[in-house]
Structures are given as structure tokens and as C-alpha cells.
Write a protein that holds these residues in place. Sequence first.
Motif, short mmCIF file in Angstrom:
data_model
loop_
_atom_site.label_atom_id
_atom_site.label_comp_id
_atom_site.label_asym_id
_atom_site.label_seq_id
_atom_site.Cartn_x
_atom_site.Cartn_y
_atom_site.Cartn_z
N GLY A 141 0.69 -1.30 0.04
CA GLY A 141 0.03 0.14 -0.10
C GLY A 141 0.80 1.25 0.10
N VAL A 142 1.84 1.20 0.87
CA VAL A 142 2.84 2.53 0.89
C VAL A 142 3.53 2.49 -0.49
CG1 VAL A 142 4.92 3.35 1.80
CG2 VAL A 142 3.06 2.44 3.27
N LEU A 143 3.74 1.54 -1.15
CA LEU A 143 4.36 1.59 -2.42
C LEU A 143 3.64 2.22 -3.27
CD1 LEU A 143 6.76 0.95 -4.32
CD2 LEU A 143 5.52 -1.35 -4.57
N ARG A 144 2.37 1.78 -3.56
CA ARG A 144 1.34 2.21 -4.29
C ARG A 144 1.06 3.82 -4.08
NH1 ARG A 144 -1.84 -0.30 -7.29
NH2 ARG A 144 -1.70 -2.33 -7.72
N HIS A 145 1.22 4.34 -2.88
CA HIS A 145 0.86 5.56 -2.54
C HIS A 145 2.20 6.39 -2.71
CE1 HIS A 145 -2.44 4.79 0.15
NE2 HIS A 145 -2.53 6.05 0.35
N LEU A 146 3.06 6.09 -2.62
CA LEU A 146 4.57 6.79 -3.34
C LEU A 146 4.45 6.87 -4.87
CD1 LEU A 146 7.09 5.20 -0.77
CD2 LEU A 146 6.19 7.69 -0.47
N LEU A 147 4.30 5.72 -5.46
CA LEU A 147 4.40 5.60 -6.79
C LEU A 147 3.40 6.60 -7.40
CD1 LEU A 147 5.16 1.91 -7.67
CD2 LEU A 147 6.36 3.72 -8.05
#
Length: 209
Positions: free
Chosen positions: A30-36
Motif C-alpha cells: 500500500g505504501v509503495l502504491r501511495h509513493l508511486l
Amino acid sequence: MEQTLTADEWERLRRFHFARVARRYAVRRGVLRHLLGRYLSIPPSEVSFVYGPQQKPALAEPLAKTGLHFNLSDSGELAVYAFAVEQAIGVDIEDHRDYPDARQLAQRFFSPAETAWLSQQPDEQISLAFLRCWTCKEAVVKALGDGLMAPLQEFTVAHWQTPPGLIWPTAPAGKWSVHLLNPPAHFSAALTVTSPIAAIHEQHFHFRL
Ligand SMILES: CC(C)(COP(=O)(O)OP(=O)(O)OC[C@H]1O[C@@H](n2cnc3c(N)ncnc32)[C@H](O)[C@@H]1OP(=O)(O)O)[C@@H](O)C(=O)NCCC(=O)NCCS
């Protein structure tokens, strides 16, 4: 975080045996998706991935055309996310555990030059020295996408030099850079990109789970 995950990510989430491990995956992804999503100016749920032969995630078309590359690693309660433009990137973080068999592990996974370096390190620092070398090597093979299937003994990360050098006569890409990161105490981390590093911006942030 779960609301941003896609059907295949939910599928993976369900396969985890332990709830804690599943929750960590959901947060990590989820954090990866937010950052991307922030980099690409799109909602996190619209980030789409493709996977390499050894499961390295990358942006799917048409997002891949932006040239944004990423990689991540986690250990204990920490995760590190790394982003680069127009170059492959790999990152690894490890918490400081004891490796009483560090010298034997080195014989199995390190190059002769790395093994020789490790053999000069005092016993009380052997675990740390092993991890320092290991994180560099894992960052290299994660940039490549091969993971631990790569021929680990065929290349040397000369992390004892400034800046660290990669000695790999048959390196699959041009000029690699290896950089030792500054994670919080009790962790070692390294990142690798497949070209010279112009600048690195490090940011630290906290989630309470
Ligand atoms: C890549 C690899 C070294 C990661 O090891 P690790 O220390 O357990 O994990 P890390 O925390 O450092 O990194 C995990 C993240 O790296 C990324 N990753 C996965 N495979 C990767 C690969 N081949 N190369 C680079 N990055 C990879 C993912 O983002 C993963 O996060 P996720 O679990 O949230 O999807 C290890 O999984 C490996 O060697 N994989 C390749 C071999 C393999 O198992 N292939 C499966 C074929 S089906």
C-alpha cells in the motif's frame, strides 16, 4: 492500504499463513502504491505492475514510459523504498542479527576478494561486517532482477573503497554505482543503480500499526 490493492495482491494477501505477515505485506504494498501514485500523479489504486522472470515488480505500460524505476526491501519494523529515473535500481535492508556462521556463509556466497576482506575482520565485528557486504550484494542482484538466483560469487562489491566499487567482469549493464545508506541504528542498508549516482535524497517517515 488494503483498499488500494488489486485482485492479485489480495490473492497473495490471502495466501499468507500468519496475519501479521499478511498485514505487513498490505502495508508494504500500500505504501509503495501511495509513493508511486505521488510520483506519477495518479491514485494509488491505478498504479499497475508487471513482474520479471524472478518476480521483480516494475511499472506496467503505459506508466513504464515515465522511466520511473523502484525497488523496496523490509526487515523487522523497517522498510526502504528506492526510486530512480531511467535506470534499474535495487535496495536491501537487514537488521543486525548475529551470524555465528558468517565465515562459512561467506565461503558459499561471497567472491574470493569479499571472503578475504571478511577474514581480516575481528570476531566481535564479524556479523556486522558480513551484513554490510551482504546488503551491498543483495542490492546489486535486486537491481538486476535476478535476486539470489544471480551468480553471487562472480562479482565483488568493494564496499571498503570510497565510493564503493563493483568489480564484475561480465556485468550485464554499464557503470554501476553502489551506495551505503544511513538507516536507523541496528540496521544496514545499501542501494545500487546501473549508472553513476548524481544525487541521493533520503527521507524517513513513520507509520504506527
Ligand atoms: C529478491 C529477493 C532477493 C528478495 O529477498 P528478501 O530479502 O526476502 O526481500 P526484500 O525485503 O529485500 O525485498 C522484497 C521486495 O523486493 C521486490 N522483489 C521481489 N522479487 C524481486 C527480484 N527478483 N528482484 C528485485 N526485487 C524483487 C518486491 O518488491 C518485494 O516486496 P514484496 O514482497 O512486497 O513484493 C529474493 O526474493 C529472491 O532472490 N528472489 C528471486 C528468486 C525467486 O525466489 N524467484 C521466484 C520465482 S517464482
